[in-house]
Enzyme design. Structure first.
Site, PDB file in Angstrom:
ATOM      1  N   ASN A  47       0.830  -1.245   0.072  1.00 52.93           N
ATOM      2  CA  ASN A  47      -0.083  -0.010   0.038  1.00 52.93           C
ATOM      3  C   ASN A  47       0.869   1.207   0.045  1.00 52.93           C
ATOM      4  O   ASN A  47       1.831   1.273   0.625  1.00 52.93           O
ATOM      5  CB  ASN A  47      -1.292   0.063   1.022  1.00 52.93           C
ATOM      6  CG  ASN A  47      -0.466  -0.428   2.682  1.00 52.93           C
ATOM      7  OD1 ASN A  47       0.633  -0.884   2.682  1.00 52.93           O
ATOM      8  ND2 ASN A  47      -1.076   0.346   3.391  1.00 52.93           N
ATOM      9  N   GLU A  49       0.240   5.152   0.901  1.00 53.16           N
ATOM     10  CA  GLU A  49      -0.613   6.053   1.161  1.00 53.16           C
ATOM     11  C   GLU A  49      -0.106   7.662   0.717  1.00 53.16           C
ATOM     12  O   GLU A  49       1.113   7.747   0.216  1.00 53.16           O
ATOM     13  CB  GLU A  49      -0.950   5.956   2.770  1.00 53.16           C
ATOM     14  CG  GLU A  49      -1.390   4.671   3.153  1.00 53.16           C
ATOM     15  CD  GLU A  49      -1.864   4.540   4.700  1.00 53.16           C
ATOM     16  OE1 GLU A  49      -1.263   5.367   5.429  1.00 53.16           O
ATOM     17  OE2 GLU A  49      -2.452   3.553   5.061  1.00 53.16           O
ATOM     18  N   CYS A  58      -4.092   0.732  -2.607  1.00 48.39           N
ATOM     19  CA  CYS A  58      -3.971  -0.721  -1.780  1.00 48.39           C
ATOM     20  C   CYS A  58      -2.831  -1.415  -2.379  1.00 48.39           C
ATOM     21  O   CYS A  58      -2.597  -1.232  -3.652  1.00 48.39           O
ATOM     22  CB  CYS A  58      -5.306  -1.354  -1.845  1.00 48.39           C
ATOM     23  SG  CYS A  58      -6.636  -0.669  -1.008  1.00 48.39           S
ATOM     24  N   GLU A  60      -2.923  -4.402  -3.230  1.00 48.40           N
ATOM     25  CA  GLU A  60      -3.341  -5.487  -4.218  1.00 48.40           C
ATOM     26  C   GLU A  60      -3.444  -4.729  -5.566  1.00 48.40           C
ATOM     27  O   GLU A  60      -3.038  -5.167  -6.736  1.00 48.40           O
ATOM     28  CB  GLU A  60      -5.041  -5.914  -4.131  1.00 48.40           C
ATOM     29  CG  GLU A  60      -4.890  -6.699  -2.704  1.00 48.40           C
ATOM     30  CD  GLU A  60      -5.180  -6.134  -1.532  1.00 48.40           C
ATOM     31  OE1 GLU A  60      -4.822  -4.765  -1.441  1.00 48.40           O
ATOM     32  OE2 GLU A  60      -5.876  -6.731  -0.561  1.00 48.40           O
ATOM     33  N   CYS A  91     -10.289  -5.280  -0.020  1.00 42.94           N
ATOM     34  CA  CYS A  91     -11.150  -4.367  -0.018  1.00 42.94           C
ATOM     35  C   CYS A  91     -12.250  -4.442  -1.343  1.00 42.94           C
ATOM     36  O   CYS A  91     -11.644  -4.875  -2.508  1.00 42.94           O
ATOM     37  CB  CYS A  91     -10.873  -2.832   0.257  1.00 42.94           C
ATOM     38  SG  CYS A  91     -10.180  -2.130  -1.320  1.00 42.94           S
ATOM     39  N   CYS A  94     -10.646  -3.289  -4.605  1.00 44.56           N
ATOM     40  CA  CYS A  94      -9.734  -4.223  -5.076  1.00 44.56           C
ATOM     41  C   CYS A  94     -10.306  -5.321  -5.537  1.00 44.56           C
ATOM     42  O   CYS A  94      -9.806  -6.073  -6.858  1.00 44.56           O
ATOM     43  CB  CYS A  94      -8.592  -4.712  -4.081  1.00 44.56           C
ATOM     44  SG  CYS A  94      -7.577  -3.355  -3.892  1.00 44.56           S
TER      45      CYS A  94
HETATM   46  N1  THU Z   1      -5.389  -1.876   2.513  1.00 47.49           N
HETATM   47  C1  THU Z   1      -4.761  -2.481   1.500  1.00 47.49           C
HETATM   48  O1  THU Z   1      -3.539  -2.395   0.790  1.00 47.49           O
HETATM   49  N2  THU Z   1      -5.372  -3.486   0.775  1.00 47.49           N
HETATM   50  C2  THU Z   1      -6.612  -3.839   1.295  1.00 47.49           C
HETATM   51  O2  THU Z   1      -7.302  -4.634   0.760  1.00 47.49           O
HETATM   52  C3  THU Z   1      -6.990  -3.099   2.456  1.00 47.49           C
HETATM   53  C4  THU Z   1      -6.725  -1.954   2.775  1.00 47.49           C
HETATM   54  C5  THU Z   1      -4.570  -0.571   2.635  1.00 47.49           C
HETATM   55  C6  THU Z   1      -5.076   0.935   2.680  1.00 47.49           C
HETATM   56  C7  THU Z   1      -4.512   1.793   3.610  1.00 47.49           C
HETATM   57  O3  THU Z   1      -3.316   2.197   3.267  1.00 47.49           O
HETATM   58  C8  THU Z   1      -4.497   0.846   4.575  1.00 47.49           C
HETATM   59  O4  THU Z   1      -4.412  -0.351   4.467  1.00 47.49           O
HETATM   60  C9  THU Z   1      -5.476   1.002   5.632  1.00 47.49           C
HETATM   61  O5  THU Z   1      -6.798   0.927   5.098  1.00 47.49           O
END
Ligand code: THU
Length: 137
Positions: A47, A49, A58, A60, A91, A94
Site C-alpha cells: 500500500n 498512502e 492498496c 493489491e 477491500c 480491489c
Molecule cells: N489496504 C490495502 O492495501 N489492501 C486492502 O485490501 C485493504 C486496505 C490499505 C489501504 C490503506 O493504506 C490501509 O490498508 C488501511 O486501510
C-alpha cells in the site's frame, strides 16, 4: 483455517518483502500482496498512502498495476499479508479491480503467525460488474 499450501510459500515471502516497503504513515496498517499470473509470473505490491488520504492505493492494486504494465493479463492467485491478528480480505475496490482480469482468482490472506484464510474472488464478489456488462450492440 487451512495453512497456506507450501507451493505458495514463495508468494507469501514476496508479499512480506513488499509489505516491508509499504508507505503507510497515516493508518500504520502495512499490506503486501503477491499476484501470480497464469504463466507463473509473480508481481508484488504494497500500500502507498498519501497526505491527501484518498490518493492512497492498496497493495493489491499496486501489484495488479505492475503486472498489467509488464504485459500479464490473467491471474490465478494472490497472497495478501498484513500485521493484523486475523487474515484480512481485499477491500471492495480491489475486488472490482481484480475481477476485470481474474474472475476465478484464488485469494489467500496470511497473518504474521501463519493463520491463513482462503476465498475465491467469485465468493467475495458474487455479482460483479464486468467488461461484458458494458456490451451495448
Ligand atoms: N489496504 C490495502 O492495501 N489492501 C486492502 O485490501 C485493504 C486496505 C490499505 C489501504 C490503506 O493504506 C490501509 O490498508 C488501511 O486501510
Amino acid at each position: 483455517m487451512t495453512p497456506l499450501p507450501s507451493q505458495h510459500e514463495p508468494l507469501r515471502q514476496a508479499a512480506d518483502a513488499a509489505r516491508a516497503n509499504a508507505w503507510a504513515p497515516y493508518s500504520r496498517f502495512h499490506v503486501g500482496a503477491a499476484l501470480e499470473s497464469d504463466e507463473g509470473r509473480m508481481f508484488v505490491g504494497c500500500n502507498v498512502e498519501n497526505a491527501s488520504y484518498p490518493a492512497g492505493t492498496c497493495a493489491e492494486r499496486v501489484a495488479l498495476g505492475a503486472a498489467i504494465a509488464a504485459g500479464a493479463r490473467q491471474f490465478v492467485r494472490i497472497v495478501i499479508t498484513t500485521e493484523a491478528a486475523d487474515p484480512t480480505p481485499p477491500c471492495g475496490i480491489c475486488r472490482q479491480a481484480l475481477v476485470e482480469f481474474a474472475p476465478m482468482l484464488e485469494i489467500f490472506a496470511v497473518s504474521p503467525d501463519g493463520r491463513t484464510a482462503r476465498w475465491s474472488l467469485a465468493e467475495l464478489l458474487p455479482v460483479p460488474f464486468t467488461p461484458a456488462s458494458l456490451a451495448h450492440d
